[in-house]
Design a protein around this motif. Structure first.
Motif, PDB file in Angstrom:
ATOM      1  N   ASP D 124       0.813  -1.202   0.000  1.00 42.19           N
ATOM      2  CA  ASP D 124       0.000   0.000   0.000  1.00 42.19           C
ATOM      3  C   ASP D 124       0.856   1.265   0.000  1.00 42.19           C
ATOM      4  OD1 ASP D 124      -2.007  -1.782  -0.048  1.00 42.19           O
ATOM      5  OD2 ASP D 124      -2.712  -1.439   1.997  1.00 42.19           O
ATOM      6  N   PRO D 125       1.900   1.322   0.836  1.00 47.42           N
ATOM      7  CA  PRO D 125       2.719   2.543   0.778  1.00 47.42           C
ATOM      8  C   PRO D 125       3.338   2.749  -0.614  1.00 47.42           C
ATOM      9  CG  PRO D 125       3.227   1.302   2.765  1.00 47.42           C
ATOM     10  CD  PRO D 125       2.295   0.455   1.955  1.00 47.42           C
ATOM     11  N   ARG D 127       2.019   1.762  -3.387  1.00 50.57           N
ATOM     12  CA  ARG D 127       0.936   2.208  -4.253  1.00 50.57           C
ATOM     13  C   ARG D 127       0.716   3.699  -4.079  1.00 50.57           C
ATOM     14  NH1 ARG D 127      -4.103   0.503  -1.841  1.00 50.57           N
ATOM     15  NH2 ARG D 127      -3.514   2.325  -0.627  1.00 50.57           N
ATOM     16  N   ASP D 128       0.755   4.159  -2.822  1.00 51.15           N
ATOM     17  CA  ASP D 128       0.540   5.584  -2.577  1.00 51.15           C
ATOM     18  C   ASP D 128       1.644   6.427  -3.208  1.00 51.15           C
ATOM     19  OD1 ASP D 128      -1.659   4.817  -1.229  1.00 51.15           O
ATOM     20  OD2 ASP D 128      -0.925   5.354   0.783  1.00 51.15           O
TER      21      ASP D 128
END
Ligand SMILES: Cc1cc2nc3c(=O)[nH]c(=O)nc-3n(C[C@H](O)[C@H](O)[C@H](O)COP(=O)(O)OP(=O)(O)OC[C@H]3O[C@@H](n4cnc5c(N)ncnc54)[C@H](O)[C@@H]3O)c2cc1C
Ligand SMILES: NC(=O)c1ccc[n+]([C@@H]2O[C@H](COP(=O)([O-])OP(=O)(O)OC[C@H]3O[C@@H](n4cnc5c(N)ncnc54)[C@H](O)[C@@H]3O)[C@@H](O)[C@H]2O)c1
Ligand SMILES: Cc1cc2nc3c(=O)[nH]c(=O)nc-3n(C[C@H](O)[C@H](O)[C@H](O)COP(=O)(O)O)c2cc1C
Ligand SMILES: [Zn+2]
Lengths: 190, 992, 94, 416
Positions: D124-125, D127-128
């Motif tokens: 997720d990080p 992706r961000d």
């Protein structure tokens, strides 16, 4: 809970991994360590420290005393593996004995020890170990740190069979074992 | 068609007792164990084995070795399919299946062979001049067409099911090649006691020696080779590695080799890898790689049945496979006479030998005496036949037609090129030898030497002598004493004479690079268009760029370029030699490091505890950490929300063992920390912890964490999980390089300790229950940022009153082996107090609610002031990064600084990576104010919140509305800017 | 593959080390000017030929090793500890 | 000679006797208005745009070897404009636009193939961070899309989604990204420049730069002294060496980047995939070879070859995401010398010596920059001041603390 039950990173694997029926061919086992510390000597205090603990090493070669195995890992740094003193006692008493000449970090749980021995040990290790372990280069006592399968190990040759002890950081124990197990299969059934 | 072309004589590599059935293009054939696919097909009378790249011309074997350009096939099927496999290197096994490639619908009838009709337009470089009009056609039409015609064989699309492994080897002397030269070297070096390794690409020894004609020490050359190998295997210090190609010469005499462990079997034997990649560290290297024969360049020289002379002989001698029954031999040197003699012995009719040389040599005479017709001063003009050769037109060297000869095979020899590949990989450019008409290795620049044919010594006697001398010499160079032995002797000494004709006159297609369909004309054209550097010629025509890397074609190509330039070959030089010598499977380079083993996985002591509670794990660097603990039927978002909420309501426990821990000792430890961190450490009392921030030397934030003083000269530092290794290296630099005078000693203690965080209003109650009398953790005894060491059931344990979540929280460390025990102890007590396990996601929600920065906020371009921690930076002391952190651009006011954001409309969605604007309209790079770093669905705030960096920060924007524009998702929710300390800004919950 | 002679561990594969850049630049005194730090952190001779550089033996003894190596041939002339002054070979190969 | 369907037909029918050299092989004149040092992509493009856009044709390109023999001839041919920092995004987008019209511009087919470039992410990080970049692109007018794992599966079925050590969570796609036939870029610009009067002089090594009174006046070369009013350096891996001739020291180190090509196989992968976490990226050439690479070997070097550890690492990365390539064979591998700047971003700027200009610091991303780099450098030389697109690519940005650090790894060129 009043009782101490301990666990080991390799609890889930059988404690001995016989690759062949003959131990002399290849035997892999987990050695539970009584205690292990990292020992530091202050600058210019190395000789004193040797005297206090009654051992001496040169780079690349471990030393044995009645009490412990000493493996030099860097200038003025050793890993000491006790022969039977338990963790806290060992680190405390060594710290006391060396006094102002150095420092002790208790590391008994930081590493596991895997023993590999037998006729095929060298060949097995050649699949991952970049070092030359040929008897003309490495004899009993030889010790070195090197990565195997991307995992840093401290390696110590125990005897000429040959037998090697590998000290591996606990977090990696599982992965290392997995690699070893996979690679060793080609040397026979277990 | 069964083994019609098999002679009953010879076949040194065959085991005629073992018959093998295999399939090629669906047809079943039979061969013997020891056959290659090529030899078995030849024995079955099959000549057509493949199609060329550009024109789809029918092709058969040109060679008998790894330099084969034509006979390349798809071996095996399904996930095991190996495209572009050289039929000449495949040892057949029962059940083998191979398919021809680059043809449709079949090898015999290939539609794309119409390309040949277009060939006047498809010359070198035609791509660059065309396909430009109309512009709208490029992508949908032309590009598609070009890309569809890519490549030869089809790769498998499923994961490779086989295993590969790496292996390491150390030796005094590595000998590459087990032909007569290499064996002679091994034999003389073996007795010295040096550690000798001899690697051979083929399945067996012997190289180019002829079992029929050459003799060594009184026995046939091939038996001498076999005998020598047997002798060598009695030496403990000698290792012979068959099926092992040394493919790369790397720095410091490190050689890479590929062992084909089980490629000659249908399936790898149990637990054996398919191939093994050897890294060989050799003190000295003896290159005995032999030579390669060159084809002649004449019209239609690519017809199946036109084959190198040495290959026809090798097929016959090694495999008893006869490439034809009525052969014409065309040569410009003596070696082909050996072919003639051998084939004749096997009953092949030698219709004629045509030789470019005009003078009679003794060899010619000998053959003539044997009744073979020899035409001197003659060269081929054109090969005839459809899909296989049926005849050869012969012309004089000056181009007059002589006659057409019918035949079913043309054995050609354009001379030999010393195999200088490995020697040249070292960077020593090979040198042209005009007498030999071959490049030979330059003076070595590494600890290596070349011997035998690879050194340009083409006579067997010289090969043996050189090999022997090198073995002795190199051993002595290394301080070994070789036994005194006589060099092995050949029965006769032969001279090699050659007279090159680089392009036999003709107007048709004469191929230089067979696989890539590079013709003599292409080379001339590229020179005409100004591509006069040999490297330009290569790139414009693709000469030497196919799977064989021009082993049989480069020298012919260079010679033609030299002719076009009107210069000598040595002026033109070669293109650069690069590894690998022969193509190597990508899987072999990866070895066992694939799939889940791509990188090792680190597990904490609590891995099984997490597993038991149903944790979903997530990668954190090499570690695995519980990400969340879903309840049945719960999705990830719900689980995170519940976990975060319950920590604030009651209590949660989280595995924090992966944080980097570094134990620091020494009289100067505090001073050391002072120089590493931006804040001060000297006044920190033992028994206390402090939050610290480190910079890189360029002034940007490097890492943060809490460090505790355990005694005056004893600290325990924690780092972020991601940076643990880098921080340790940074400290080693500081202590070993920058300030060796400081008395400091440190080591990683990450894996010694198992750590949990217990957070929430009930944390104290739970820990008090779990650790009982061992510990007083009342607020007085252990205030915020206090640290205690205590004895728990005979082990040392440490408790830290620190909090990432903003709740009353403790971190407890016990030795790894007591970790599970601790977890269970806390878990048991916790059941009465609403304790739940929480993962990294809930941890993240909690820290966002508190405005604590983490990885997303520390992206290596952040200053301390950006994070809102400017005040922490001490002005009273020096530390790493201070000087450069004061640069103009890093102090400027228009930098983006940390703020909090609250989503205004609960129906919208806020995501990391959105950019912030004052208005939804006119959002572009110029009006961009900043970006969202981390988001959370916050139970405490009851809505979506985020951390973000915004130009002007809180000072300018607090309370204002901005828009989190996210074109990727087509969103632009309104957000309110607020302090990043969303929850309990005063920190009251920490101090209870 | 470079074989680097670690003064403590002996000859080891390049793969055991983390390269750490130019070792000929010295960190200025703490109170030095921003410019001096700037030169230390950013400005490099980047020589073609002999180069003194850091290799951190992370796979072995974790010592920072100084190495004099040729950036054209990759030949290694000398290795030493962080405080050793290693001389460049006299005749600079071109 | 113009290339057209007709010219090909004509030449095909008369045995190609009429094709002329693509560029002349002139002797150097004693003086030029502008000398460009370095006959790589950037040097040749600069000469082309000097002639085409600024009508400055008395120009020489001096190349020590054969044109296109440097990095332009050995790179993995990826073009994209998916950068985070606006200074980079706008510059690389200019390049992308120029690529899109290139073949008709210089009448040479460089096979610009906009097959898409995908950056994989695994958490997720990550992706961000990619979303931040993708949004920055979109806000700068550049195309970008974020792909879910399902979309990615459809796009690149050959990826291993199920057994990966770092599971694939999606990708950032730039559809307009892709590949270009690298050699053709050098040849096309050379031909275009030559036809406008530029002298391309091969085997002409610059050995010294002559500076008089703070102003550059000429160069010493292996073919003698050549004078010029203005001189531009565009020598990629040799930037420090050539700048040193004028007494300039730079925040640049030279490092080797390796590249790899497999044997040709039938169409297998029709987009460019970048697996940053495993240090691996891959595409398929029009000849069918899988062209792939990874990270720098990581030590200063001027040798165009690398070593085994990085090779093994790169191919392990490949096997980690595309285990079907296991049986495809590596055909050849090589290296190129990167001019690694200390923030990963380039220089196109004046130098402090009058009329001497710098183009360098391209790291491993300069191929895609070729058109814009030539275009901006030509502008900077012709006008003696930077264009807005390259005004931030100065040497002084380091002193000022205005680094353009795409990776955020700081002043460690070997990991930039
Ligand atoms: C393996 C590899 C992969 C890469 N992959 C990509 C990619 O996928 N995408 C991308 O955008 N970029 C990539 N790059 C980077 C890109 O190739 C370079 O940044 C770019 O080509 C550099 O500019 P250039 O073409 O002008 O350099 P070059 O082609 O190197 O030109 C410089 C020229 O200067 C000449 N020269 C040097 N010194 C002198 C002198 N003293 N006198 C005269 N001439 C001199 C050299 O001989 C050379 O020809 C890659 C690079 C490599 C090596
Ligand atoms: N009369 C002529 O015209 C002529 C010309 C050339 C060679 N020859 C004959 O060829 C023979 C030469 O003997 P030699 O031993 O020098 O060469 P050789 O060709 O007999 O043997 C070389 C061996 O090295 C192996 N090899 C090559 N590269 C390798 C690599 N990278 N890794 C592993 N193995 C590799 C080959 O497979 C081969 O078996 C002699 O018999 C000589 O008379 C004759
Ligand atoms: C995109 C690309 C594709 C390539 N394809 C091939 C190929 O199919 N066959 C080949 O032999 N080399 C191929 N190469 C590598 C070149 O042969 C050469 O090694 C590279 O340009 C570096 O030059 P050098 O090896 O002469 O130093 C390719 C190179 C690039 C950049
Ligand atoms: Zn070391």
């Amino acid at each position: 809970m009043s009782e101490l039950t301990t666990s080991h990173p390799l609890d889930h694997v059988t404690s001995t991994h016989k690759i062949s029926n003959d131990d002399a061919e290849l035997c892999i086992s987990v050695r539970k360590l009584p205690a292990l510390i990292q020992l530091f000597a202050k600058k210019e205090h190395e000789a004193e420290l040797f005297k206090k603990l009654n051992f001496q090493t040169i780079a690349g070669k471990g030393a044995e005393t009645d009490r412990f195995t000493a493996l030099p890992i860097a200038p003025r740094q050793w890993i000491l593996i006790s022969k039977d003193e338990k963790a806290l006692d060992f680190s405390r008493s060594i710290a006391q004995e060396i006094g102002k000449h150095g420092y002790v970090s208790e590391q008994s749980d930081s590493r596991v020890c895997i023993r590999i021995s037998g006729k095929y040990a060298r060949e097995l290790l050649s699949r991952g170990c970049r070092l030359d372990l040929h008897p003309s280069v490495a004899s009993p006592g030889f010790c070195a740190q090197t990565p195997i399968a991307q995992i840093g190990v401290l390696l110590h040759q125990v005897d000429a069979l040959p037998t090697y002890d590998f000290y591996i950081y606990s977090g990696f124990a599982h992965s290392f074992w997995h690699w070893l197990d996979d690679t060793a299969k080609q040397f026979g059934e277990n | 068609m069964s083994n019609e072309f098999r002679t009953s004589k010879a076949g040194v590599r065959l085991n005629r007792d073992k018959k093998i059935a295999f399939k090629f293009d669906g047809n079943i054939y039979h061969g013997f164990e020891g056959d290659t696919l090529a030899s078995a097909l030849i024995a079955n009378g099959v000549k057509l084995m493949g199609r060329s790249f550009k024109y789809h011309r029918p092709r058969g074997c040109l060679t008998a070795g790894s330099e084969e350009p034509n006979a390349i096939v798809e071996l095996r099927t399904g996930a095991n399919r190996e495209p572009n496999t050289r039929a000449t290197m495949i040892e057949i096994f029962d059940g083998l299946e191979a398919h021809s490639q680059n043809r449709f619908p079949s090898l015999k009838f290939d539609i794309q062979s119409v390309n040949q009709l277009l060939s006047p337009f498809l010359t070198a470089g035609f791509y660059y001049k065309t396909f430009m009009w109309p512009a709208s056609f490029w992508e949908p039409v032309y590009e598609k067409f070009i890309r569809r015609s890519a490549g030869l064989g089809k790769a498998a699309t499923e994961p490779d099911p086989d295993t590969y492994e790496h292996a390491h080897l150390h030796c005094d002397i590595l000998i590459v090649g087990a032909g007569p030269s290499g064996l002679a070297a091994a034999k003389s070096a073996a007795g010295s006691g040096a550690r000798v390794v001899i690697a051979e690409e083929q399945s067996d020894v012997g190289g180019m020696v002829s079992s029929e004609l050459d003799q060594i020490d009184g026995v046939s050359a091939i038996s001498w080779c076999q005998k020598t190998l047997a002798e060598l295997s009695t030496h403990q210090n000698v290792t012979f590695m068959p099926r092992t190609v040394v493919f790369g010469y790397y720095d410091h005499n490190v050689m890479a080799a590929l062992e084909r462990v089980t490629d000659h079997l249908l399936e790898p034997e149990q637990d054996q890898p398919r191939q093994r990649l050897w890294t060989i560290r050799a003190k000295q290297v003896i290159l005995a790689c032999g030579s390669q024969e060159r084809p002649l360049v004449f019209d239609n020289n690519d017809l199946p049945g036109v084959m190198l002379s040495s290959a026809t002989r090798a097929f016959a001698e090694r495999y008893a496979a006869l490439p034809g029954k009525r052969i014409v031999i065309s040569t410009n040197n003596d070696d082909a006479y050996c072919t003639a003699e051998v084939l004749k012995n096997y009953g092949v009719e030698i219709i004629a030998i045509i030789d470019a040389r005009t003078n009679m040599t003794t060899k010619m005479q000998r053959l003539e005496d044997m009744g073979v017709r020899v035409l001197t001063g003659a060269i081929p003009q054109k090969a005839h036949g459809w899909q296989q050769v049926s005849g050869l037109s012969v012309q004089s060297v000056s181009g007059e037609f002589i006659e057409k000869i019918n035949c079913d095979c043309v054995a050609v020899s354009g001379g030999f090129s010393a195999d200088v590949h490995l020697a040249s990989q070292t960077g020593a450019a090979p040198i042209w030898d005009d007498d030999l008409q071959s490049f030979v290795p330059a003076k070595p620049i590494r600890a290596e030497c070349s011997v035998g044919a690879g050194h340009g010594s083409f006579g067997l006697a010289d090969c043996l002598f050189e090999g022997h001398q090198a073995g002795v010499g190199v051993a002595e160079l290394l301080g070994f004493k070789a036994e005194e032995t006589k060099p092995p002797a050949a029965d006769k000494v032969e001279l090699y004479t050659i007279s090159s004709v680089w392009r036999c006159p003709g107007a048709g297609k004469a191929f230089v690079d067979f696989q890539n369909d590079v013709t003599a004309k292409d080379i001339a054209l590229s020179a005409q268009e100004g591509f006069i550097s040999v490297e330009h010629t290569k790139r414009y025509t693709t000469l030497g760029m196919a799977t064989d890397q021009g082993k049989t074609s480069n020298v012919n190509g260079l010679a033609l370029l030299a002719a076009a330039r009107g210069e000598a070959i040595e002026k033109v030089g070669t293109t650069r030699f690069r590894p690998p010598y022969s193509p190597v499977a990508i899987g072999a380079f990866a070895g066992r490091e694939r799939g889940l083993e791509f990188q090792p996985t680190r597990r904490t002591a609590l891995h099984e505890c997490g597993e038991k509670l149903g944790a979903v794990f997530v990668e954190a660097g090499q570690w695995l950490r519980p990400q969340y603990y879903p309840k049945p039927g719960e999705d990830i978002m719900a689980a995170i929300y519940r976990e975060a909420k319950q920590v604030r309501d009651t209590a949660g426990i989280c595995d924090v063992s992966t944080l980097g821990k570094i134990e620091i000792f020494g009289a100067d430890a505090a001073e050391f920390l002072n120089r590493l961190y931006i804040n001060g450490w000297k006044m920190l009392a033992p028994g206390k912890a402090r939050y610290g921030v480190m910079l890189r030397e360029d002034g940007y934030v490097f890492d943060d964490g809490t460090t505790s003083r355990l005694a005056d000269d004893h600290f325990l530092m924690t780092t972020t999980t991601a940076n643990a290794g880098r921080v340790l290296a940074h400290m080693e630099h500081a202590s070993q390089v920058l300030w060796p005078e400081l008395d400091i000693h440190f080591c990683s203690a990450t894996e010694q300790w198992c750590g949990v965080a217990v957070a929430g209003p009930n944390a104290r109650k739970i820990l008090a229950g779990a650790f009982g009398d061992a510990l007083d953790i009342s607020n007085d005894a252990l205030p915020f940022m206090g640290v205690k060491t205590f004895n728990w059931l005979g082990t040392t344990a440490r408790i830290f009153r620190i909090s990432f979540s903003g709740e009353l929280a403790f971190e407890v460390n016990v030795p790894w082996s007591s970790g599970e025990n601790m977890w269970n102890a806390i878990w048991e007590v916790g059941q009465e107090h609403g304790l739940i396990p929480y993962g990294t996601e809930a941890l993240s929600v909690l820290r966002i609610e508190k405005g604590h920065v983490a990885g997303n906020e520390l992206d290596g371009r952040t200053t301390v002031a950006d994070m809102g921690l400017g005040k922490m930076m001490s002005s009273k002391k020096e530390f790493i990064g201070k000087a450069l952190s004061q640069r103009e651009g890093m102090m400027s006011n228009d930098r983006a600084t940390l703020v909090g954001l609250k989503l205004k409309d609960a129906n919208e969605r806020l995501r990391g990576g959105a950019h912030l604007f004052e208005s939804r309209q006119g959002a572009n790079s110029e009006t961009d104010l900043g970006w969202v770093t981390s988001v959370a669905d916050s139970p405490a705030i009851n809505g979506w919140i985020a951390l973000a960096y915004v130009k002007g920060g809180l000072d300018e924007h607090e309370g204002k509305t901005l828009y989190a524009v996210n074109p990727l998702y087509g969103e632009a929710p309104a957000v309110e800017v607020c302090s990043p300390h969303f929850f309990d800004a005063k920190g009251e919950r920490l101090h209870v | 593959m470079h074989q680097i002679n670690c003064p403590w561990c002996g000859k080891r594969d390049e793969a055991e080390f983390q390269y750490q850049g130019d070792a000929s630049v010295k960190r200025p005194e703490p109170d030095a000017s921003q410019d001096e730090f700037f030169n230390y952190v950013y400005m490099r001779d980047n020589p073609k030929g002999w180069h003194t550089e850091w290799w951190h033996h992370i796979g072995g003894c974790r010592q920072w090793i100084k190495v004099v190596r040729n950036t054209i041939t990759h030949e290694i002339h000398a290795t030493g500890g962080p405080q050793d002054d290693l001389e460049l070979p006299k005749a600079d190969v071109k | 000679m113009k290339y057209s369907a007709l010219s090909i037909l004509r030449e095909g029918l008369r045995g190609h006797k009429g094709w002329k050299p693509m560029w002349r092989d002139p002797k150097p004149k004693s003086h030029y208005d502008v000398i460009i040092i370095g006959g790589g992509g950037h040097g040749l493009a600069t000469a082309y745009y000097l002639a085409k856009e600024h009508n400055i044709t008395n120009v020489a390109v001096l190349e020590k070897g054969w044109i296109g023999g440097g990095n332009v001839g050995r790179n993995t041919t990826i073009i994209r404009s998916n950068y985070l920092h606006p200074a980079n995004t706008h510059f690389y987008e200019k390049s992308m636009k120029l690529w899109e019209g290139l073949e008709r511009d210089f009448n040479f087919n460089a096979m610009v193939s906009q097959r898409g470039v995908i950056n994989l992410f695994h958490s997720d990080p990550q992706r961000d961070a990619f979303a931040r970049r993708g949004n920055a692109m979109r806000l700068a007018g550049v195309d970008a899309e974020i792909l879910s794992p399902e979309q990615l599966r459809e796009h690149v079925p050959i990826l291993d989604f199920d057994n990966a050590r770092f599971p694939i969570k999606g990708g950032l796609l730039q559809k307009r990204g892709g590949t270009v036939r690298h050699d053709a870029v050098a040849w096309g610009y050379a031909r275009g420049a030559d036809s406008r009067g530029v002298d391309i002089i091969q085997n002409c090594e610059v050995k010294d730069i002559i500076v008089e009174g703070g102003k550059v006046v000429g160069v010493e070369t292996s073919k003698g002294q050549i004078k010029a009013n203005k001189i531009g350096m565009a020598v990629a891996g040799h930037t420090s060496q050539v700048a040193k001739m004028a007494g300039i020291k730079l925040p640049i180190e030279s490092h080797v980047l390796q590249a790899f090509v497999s044997e040709g196989i039938k169409p297998f992968l029709d987009t460019v995939v970048t697996f940053g976490a495993g240090h691996f990226y891959i595409s398929q050439s029009d000849k069918g070879g899988l062209v792939f690479g990874g990270d720098l070997d990581g030590y200063n070097t001027y040798a165009q070859r690398g070593n085994l550890p990085m090779m093994e690492h790169v191919m392990a990365g490949g096997m980690a995401i595309m285990p079907a390539i296991g049986r495809v064979r590596l055909l050849r591998h090589w290296g190129g010398i990167m001019d690694m700047s200390f923030d990963g971003s380039p220089f196109i700027c004046k130098t402090g010596i009058d009329h001497l200009y710098l183009n360098g610091g391209w790291c491993y991303g300069g191929f895609k920059a070729t058109p814009a780099s030539g275009w901006c450098f030509a502008h900077t030389i012709a006008k003696d001041q930077p264009h807005k697109l390259n005004e931030k690519f100065t040497i002084d940005r380091f002193r000022e603390g205005k680094m353009i650090d795409e990776k955020g790894v700081g002043p460690n060129p070997w990991i930039q």
